[in-house]
Design an enzyme around this catalytic site. Sequence first.
Site, PDB file in Angstrom:
ATOM      1  N   SER B 125      -4.620   2.156 -29.975  1.00  0.00           N
ATOM      2  CA  SER B 125      -3.915   2.178 -28.689  1.00  0.00           C
ATOM      3  C   SER B 125      -4.401   1.028 -27.831  1.00  0.00           C
ATOM      4  O   SER B 125      -5.548   0.573 -27.969  1.00  0.00           O
ATOM      5  CB  SER B 125      -4.224   3.503 -27.987  1.00  0.00           C
ATOM      6  N   TYR B 149     -10.585   8.711 -24.706  1.00  0.00           N
ATOM      7  CA  TYR B 149      -9.571   8.458 -25.742  1.00  0.00           C
ATOM      8  C   TYR B 149      -9.665   7.014 -26.231  1.00  0.00           C
ATOM      9  O   TYR B 149      -9.716   6.753 -27.434  1.00  0.00           O
ATOM     10  CB  TYR B 149      -8.192   8.733 -25.147  1.00  0.00           C
ATOM     11  N   LYS B 153     -10.676   5.686 -29.970  1.00  0.00           N
ATOM     12  CA  LYS B 153      -9.802   4.789 -30.747  1.00  0.00           C
ATOM     13  C   LYS B 153     -10.565   3.500 -31.106  1.00  0.00           C
ATOM     14  O   LYS B 153     -10.428   2.982 -32.217  1.00  0.00           O
ATOM     15  CB  LYS B 153      -8.533   4.463 -29.961  1.00  0.00           C
TER      16      LYS B 153
END
Lengths: 330, 330
Positions: B125, B149, B153
């Site tokens: 991402s 997050y 990632k």
Amino acid sequence: MRVLIAGGAGMIGRKLAERLARDGSIAGSPVTDLALADVVAPVAPAGAAFPVETLVADLAQPGVAEELVASRPDILFQLAAVVSGEAEADLEKGYRINLDGMRLLLDAIRAHGPGYRPRVVFTSSIAVFGAPFDDRIDDRFHLTPLTSYGTQKAIGELLLCDYTRRGILDGVGIRLPTICVRPGAPNKAASGFFSGIIREPLNGLEAVLPVGDDVRHPLASPRAAVDNLVHAAGIDGALLGDRRCLTMPGLSVTVAEQIAALRAVAGDAVADLIRREPDPTVARIVAGWPQAFDTARADALGFRCESRFTEIIDVYVADELGGALTGAAR
Amino acid sequence: MRVLIAGGAGMIGRKLAERLARDGSIAGSPVTDLALADVVAPVAPAGAAFPVETLVADLAQPGVAEELVASRPDILFQLAAVVSGEAEADLEKGYRINLDGMRLLLDAIRAHGPGYRPRVVFTSSIAVFGAPFDDRIDDRFHLTPLTSYGTQKAIGELLLCDYTRRGILDGVGIRLPTICVRPGAPNKAASGFFSGIIREPLNGLEAVLPVGDDVRHPLASPRAAVDNLVHAAGIDGALLGDRRCLTMPGLSVTVAEQIAALRAVAGDAVADLIRREPDPTVARIVAGWPQAFDTARADALGFRCESRFTEIIDVYVADELGGALTGAAR
């Protein structure tokens, strides 16, 4: 101020403990007790005015991190790691110690909940960076490790930043350059010759130089590494913002400059103990290493290193040879 | 060609499965069977000419990754993840699914030993990047996530690169831009309005715009995301060298350009269903997001996205509204 050194039996951990015993304080706050933990028995430094506990403990084993953090140390130095060569040779061990060990330590801190937010000083490495390099390798160069060790250190940096951002701890990660002169016996590390060509001759022994004299690399003494660890322990975290990891200053020198400095300090007979024996494998590995870093950010925050290679030799002579040239070095 | 989609019940996973059922092949090689795994029951795509297995499985549970990899799939799409908001709200769950799940999958591949070296396509991402940004956000911008997050990632990217370098697998990581128009009900994500201001009006409903019209952000359709996943599955890994992760092309548009495109495609009555209701919290979050990326590397490798925002609307109308404007949109 309660202090924990995880990895307290290693070369840097031992020197850090000795330094704390000498200083008795960090950034003006007295050290009230010190715990040294490692997989092999750490040695308590002589002359400490505070109690020192030594523990044989593997951070990656269940429950160990919780035990180390139970006394709520104010400052945790996380130096525990499997070194580069071993992490490459044994994938599972590298990830277990360098990634799981780090994460278990951070989670043990988190388990205490709000109200406990210690300073964590994490030793990362310039191995988080890999070729091809830009001309300018500053703290904004992307994480591009080319070893499992560098990968594990980069992951440690990311965890440190995230846990800091979430208010669980107050992390500072410092990426150490190659340490020189590393005391003790020669090791098999590809970078070993940077220390070996100084250390062995100063002890009257022949040293092998496997690369060309034009190889350039950033170096700093063990004393500078310890200075920077102590400085990191006392720094105001707010000055770092969300980017908690910093490349430490290193003196970018060529092998030729190293040898010239050795000749100046210890004479021709010592410098002539260096035997050139090119090793294409080592040369190829070293060719992929960075030559210099832009450490303006760390410089501005007060981190330091030596400014001439003769100083790095002087540190070795002072700290490891009792201050006097011995053997062939007269 | 055996294919596994971990995270096969998500929006992208479902569309990817439908695409494979339609195409019947990846990069010229026929798909011989497909497994869809997710924590909620995936739905097998209609019309597949190959057997499709659906599994309810939590990758982060012991033994599950081994089970998924037991049949030695040739291509693994690793889309399984807890989304940004949930990873921020629940630290343990985020690390468990997004970090441990990824690592368990990679280690399950490793357990097969030499001779099995599948292509792993990992959806990363743009959340791996955080402000402050340089003018030029290309693949050499450093990993600076500002969410858990994004941290997870980024760690996934590092693991993918290291396991690829060691010859355990053949990884390609693609960083998806914000997907627009995301079908289905509005969600609470801060980025939700980029889709909402198009989707709701096209369905005859009012949409709230919480930020200014001058906000700029890179967007791509779900179809472009699926195209790029399939392209990543077939690409020659050697072209990527050691840097296995790529920011995908996104169309950098302002909210004003989105609205103008909606007006052009669907008329004033539809575009006027957007109600401006500034939300300082959302505005502050979005202000920290990137506005555009330099994706020259992905472009050169054949990854793509839409070149005008009306195309993105057309994809939504074609894929989600059966090809015709409905409701207020006439």
